[in-house]
Design a protein around this motif. Sequence first.
Motif, PDB file in Angstrom:
ATOM      1  N   SER A  69       0.837  -1.205   0.000  1.00 38.47           N
ATOM      2  CA  SER A  69       0.000   0.000   0.000  1.00 38.47           C
ATOM      3  C   SER A  69       0.866   1.248   0.000  1.00 38.47           C
ATOM      4  CB  SER A  69      -0.921   0.016   1.220  1.00 38.47           C
ATOM      5  OG  SER A  69      -1.827  -1.053   1.181  1.00 38.47           O
ATOM      6  N   ARG A  70       1.992   1.176   0.687  1.00 42.30           N
ATOM      7  CA  ARG A  70       2.886   2.331   0.776  1.00 42.30           C
ATOM      8  C   ARG A  70       3.412   2.729  -0.600  1.00 42.30           C
ATOM      9  NH1 ARG A  70       3.889   6.687   3.895  1.00 42.30           N
ATOM     10  NH2 ARG A  70       5.512   7.688   2.728  1.00 42.30           N
ATOM     11  N   GLN A  71       3.747   1.724  -1.418  1.00 38.82           N
ATOM     12  CA  GLN A  71       4.246   2.003  -2.765  1.00 38.82           C
ATOM     13  C   GLN A  71       3.175   2.693  -3.612  1.00 38.82           C
ATOM     14  OE1 GLN A  71       5.518  -1.860  -4.033  1.00 38.82           O
ATOM     15  NE2 GLN A  71       7.513  -1.707  -3.029  1.00 38.82           N
ATOM     16  N   LEU A  72       1.940   2.223  -3.502  1.00 39.64           N
ATOM     17  CA  LEU A  72       0.838   2.836  -4.240  1.00 39.64           C
ATOM     18  C   LEU A  72       0.574   4.248  -3.714  1.00 39.64           C
ATOM     19  CD1 LEU A  72      -1.154   2.239  -6.511  1.00 39.64           C
ATOM     20  CD2 LEU A  72      -2.755   1.366  -4.786  1.00 39.64           C
ATOM     21  N   TRP A  73       0.646   4.417  -2.376  1.00 38.25           N
ATOM     22  CA  TRP A  73       0.438   5.738  -1.788  1.00 38.25           C
ATOM     23  C   TRP A  73       1.516   6.721  -2.273  1.00 38.25           C
ATOM     24  CZ3 TRP A  73      -3.202   8.486   0.387  1.00 38.25           C
ATOM     25  CH2 TRP A  73      -2.855   9.720   0.934  1.00 38.25           C
ATOM     26  N   ASP A  74       2.765   6.249  -2.411  1.00 35.80           N
ATOM     27  CA  ASP A  74       3.836   7.124  -2.882  1.00 35.80           C
ATOM     28  C   ASP A  74       3.527   7.657  -4.279  1.00 35.80           C
ATOM     29  OD1 ASP A  74       5.208   6.840  -0.530  1.00 35.80           O
ATOM     30  OD2 ASP A  74       6.585   5.299  -1.277  1.00 35.80           O
ATOM     31  N   LYS A  75       2.963   6.800  -5.146  1.00 35.02           N
ATOM     32  CA  LYS A  75       2.576   7.243  -6.490  1.00 35.02           C
ATOM     33  C   LYS A  75       1.467   8.292  -6.396  1.00 35.02           C
ATOM     34  CE  LYS A  75       3.400   2.964  -9.097  1.00 35.02           C
ATOM     35  NZ  LYS A  75       2.708   1.933  -9.902  1.00 35.02           N
ATOM     36  N   LEU A  76       0.483   8.012  -5.551  1.00 36.41           N
ATOM     37  CA  LEU A  76      -0.634   8.929  -5.374  1.00 36.41           C
ATOM     38  C   LEU A  76      -0.148  10.261  -4.789  1.00 36.41           C
ATOM     39  CD1 LEU A  76      -3.667   9.539  -5.369  1.00 36.41           C
ATOM     40  CD2 LEU A  76      -3.831   8.374  -3.166  1.00 36.41           C
ATOM     41  N   HIS A  77       0.705  10.169  -3.795  1.00 30.12           N
ATOM     42  CA  HIS A  77       1.225  11.362  -3.137  1.00 30.12           C
ATOM     43  C   HIS A  77       1.987  12.248  -4.124  1.00 30.12           C
ATOM     44  CE1 HIS A  77       3.945  13.603  -0.351  1.00 30.12           C
ATOM     45  NE2 HIS A  77       2.799  13.743   0.287  1.00 30.12           N
ATOM     46  N   LYS A  78       2.745  11.629  -5.022  1.00 28.32           N
ATOM     47  CA  LYS A  78       3.501  12.388  -6.019  1.00 28.32           C
ATOM     48  C   LYS A  78       2.553  13.146  -6.937  1.00 28.32           C
ATOM     49  CE  LYS A  78       7.009  12.018  -9.598  1.00 28.32           C
ATOM     50  NZ  LYS A  78       7.867  11.176 -10.404  1.00 28.32           N
ATOM     51  N   LEU A  79       1.485  12.488  -7.358  1.00 27.69           N
ATOM     52  CA  LEU A  79       0.498  13.154  -8.216  1.00 27.69           C
ATOM     53  C   LEU A  79      -0.144  14.339  -7.506  1.00 27.69           C
ATOM     54  CD1 LEU A  79      -1.491  10.286  -9.972  1.00 27.69           C
ATOM     55  CD2 LEU A  79      -0.121  12.041 -11.069  1.00 27.69           C
ATOM     56  N   LEU A  80      -0.425  14.164  -6.222  1.00 30.84           N
ATOM     57  CA  LEU A  80      -1.104  15.213  -5.460  1.00 30.84           C
ATOM     58  C   LEU A  80      -0.165  16.364  -5.106  1.00 30.84           C
ATOM     59  CD1 LEU A  80      -3.158  12.926  -3.060  1.00 30.84           C
ATOM     60  CD2 LEU A  80      -4.046  14.219  -5.002  1.00 30.84           C
ATOM     61  N   GLU A  81       1.047  16.040  -4.678  1.00 31.71           N
ATOM     62  CA  GLU A  81       1.971  17.065  -4.207  1.00 31.71           C
ATOM     63  C   GLU A  81       2.738  17.753  -5.340  1.00 31.71           C
ATOM     64  OE1 GLU A  81       2.617  18.298  -1.166  1.00 31.71           O
ATOM     65  OE2 GLU A  81       1.133  17.044  -0.166  1.00 31.71           O
ATOM     66  N   GLU A  82       3.240  16.970  -6.282  1.00 34.07           N
ATOM     67  CA  GLU A  82       4.101  17.541  -7.321  1.00 34.07           C
ATOM     68  C   GLU A  82       3.310  17.983  -8.550  1.00 34.07           C
ATOM     69  OE1 GLU A  82       7.401  14.950  -8.201  1.00 34.07           O
ATOM     70  OE2 GLU A  82       7.798  14.592  -6.069  1.00 34.07           O
ATOM     71  N   GLU A  83       2.372  17.157  -8.981  1.00 33.98           N
ATOM     72  CA  GLU A  83       1.631  17.486 -10.195  1.00 33.98           C
ATOM     73  C   GLU A  83       0.322  18.219  -9.903  1.00 33.98           C
ATOM     74  OE1 GLU A  83       1.476  14.271 -13.031  1.00 33.98           O
ATOM     75  OE2 GLU A  83       3.309  13.414 -12.192  1.00 33.98           O
ATOM     76  N   GLU A  84      -0.078  18.243  -8.636  1.00 35.43           N
ATOM     77  CA  GLU A  84      -1.279  18.964  -8.191  1.00 35.43           C
ATOM     78  C   GLU A  84      -2.494  18.642  -9.061  1.00 35.43           C
ATOM     79  OE1 GLU A  84      -0.189  23.132  -7.927  1.00 35.43           O
ATOM     80  OE2 GLU A  84       0.829  22.768  -6.013  1.00 35.43           O
ATOM     81  N   VAL A  85      -2.735  17.348  -9.269  1.00 31.99           N
ATOM     82  CA  VAL A  85      -3.862  16.939 -10.108  1.00 31.99           C
ATOM     83  C   VAL A  85      -5.206  17.365  -9.525  1.00 31.99           C
ATOM     84  CG1 VAL A  85      -2.671  14.985 -11.183  1.00 31.99           C
ATOM     85  CG2 VAL A  85      -3.900  14.649  -9.033  1.00 31.99           C
ATOM     86  N   TRP A  86      -5.244  17.648  -8.225  1.00 30.44           N
ATOM     87  CA  TRP A  86      -6.491  18.073  -7.578  1.00 30.44           C
ATOM     88  C   TRP A  86      -6.967  19.428  -8.093  1.00 30.44           C
ATOM     89  CZ3 TRP A  86      -4.906  22.486  -5.241  1.00 30.44           C
ATOM     90  CH2 TRP A  86      -3.560  22.557  -4.866  1.00 30.44           C
ATOM     91  N   ARG A  87      -6.112  20.169  -8.787  1.00 30.39           N
ATOM     92  CA  ARG A  87      -6.534  21.456  -9.365  1.00 30.39           C
ATOM     93  C   ARG A  87      -7.454  21.270 -10.580  1.00 30.39           C
ATOM     94  NH1 ARG A  87      -4.003  26.035  -7.401  1.00 30.39           N
ATOM     95  NH2 ARG A  87      -2.087  25.656  -6.228  1.00 30.39           N
ATOM     96  N   ASP A  88      -7.480  20.066 -11.131  1.00 26.09           N
ATOM     97  CA  ASP A  88      -8.327  19.779 -12.290  1.00 26.09           C
ATOM     98  C   ASP A  88      -9.772  19.616 -11.820  1.00 26.09           C
ATOM     99  OD1 ASP A  88      -9.667  18.832 -14.500  1.00 26.09           O
ATOM    100  OD2 ASP A  88      -8.400  17.079 -14.789  1.00 26.09           O
ATOM    101  N   PRO A  89     -10.684  20.500 -12.237  1.00 22.14           N
ATOM    102  CA  PRO A  89     -12.067  20.394 -11.768  1.00 22.14           C
ATOM    103  C   PRO A  89     -12.785  19.149 -12.288  1.00 22.14           C
ATOM    104  CG  PRO A  89     -11.877  22.121 -13.421  1.00 22.14           C
ATOM    105  CD  PRO A  89     -10.483  21.655 -13.119  1.00 22.14           C
ATOM    106  N   GLU A  90     -12.241  18.522 -13.326  1.00 18.34           N
ATOM    107  CA  GLU A  90     -12.867  17.329 -13.899  1.00 18.34           C
ATOM    108  C   GLU A  90     -12.290  16.037 -13.314  1.00 18.34           C
ATOM    109  OE1 GLU A  90     -15.375  17.629 -16.018  1.00 18.34           O
ATOM    110  OE2 GLU A  90     -15.213  19.797 -16.200  1.00 18.34           O
ATOM    111  N   LEU A  91     -11.407  16.141 -12.330  1.00 20.59           N
ATOM    112  CA  LEU A  91     -10.775  14.950 -11.751  1.00 20.59           C
ATOM    113  C   LEU A  91     -11.816  14.065 -11.071  1.00 20.59           C
ATOM    114  CD1 LEU A  91      -7.975  13.599 -11.176  1.00 20.59           C
ATOM    115  CD2 LEU A  91      -8.065  14.734  -8.951  1.00 20.59           C
TER     116      LEU A  91
END
Length: 198
Positions: free
Chosen positions: A79-101
Amino acid sequence: MDWIVALLYILSALLAVALLMCGALLYVSWRNHLFARRQPASVPPHAPATNTTETPLPPQQPVWTKAEQDHTDTLPQESRQLWDKLHKLLEEEEVWRDPELTLNRLSALIGSNRTRVSRLIQEAGYGGYKDLINRYRVEAFLKLAGSGKMESIGDAFFSVGYQSKMTALRHFKEYTGMTPTEYLKEKAAPTKGRPGKK
């Protein structure tokens, strides 16, 4: 004669469906255009605030932080490995800024499925996908408010990924316990002499 009436009914139904589809396409196009127009231009990190009549707020600690919910240190290795991928998307790529996410799209971006990602988010201490994304959005709003570069509350909400100001206001109050206006007034006011504040 009956077949002519039946044919007219079928043609009327097809025309109604076509009109509905055209209306839906026009609405989506209008909404996307409105959202793109409302997003404020990015401000360089060291540029002065555009609104010179307001004094920038000093950097403030958010009312809450994502870390209060974060239990990722207790996740199993897989789970930690999957969370690291998710965390990178959220922190570095800021995918949460996409209103269509969506949860489906987020899951695809990290190469998993919605059930696994939903469970992972809950294991990490969040209420679910929406809770996680809204915490990022509200925290980004708080940082923008503290920077003194916020032109308007509505524009700030759109810039952090909200499509609806009403939804953003509801989430903001849910996570901070106050409205954006109340938050900005409290942070701008001196803390001396206010009851309940240290």
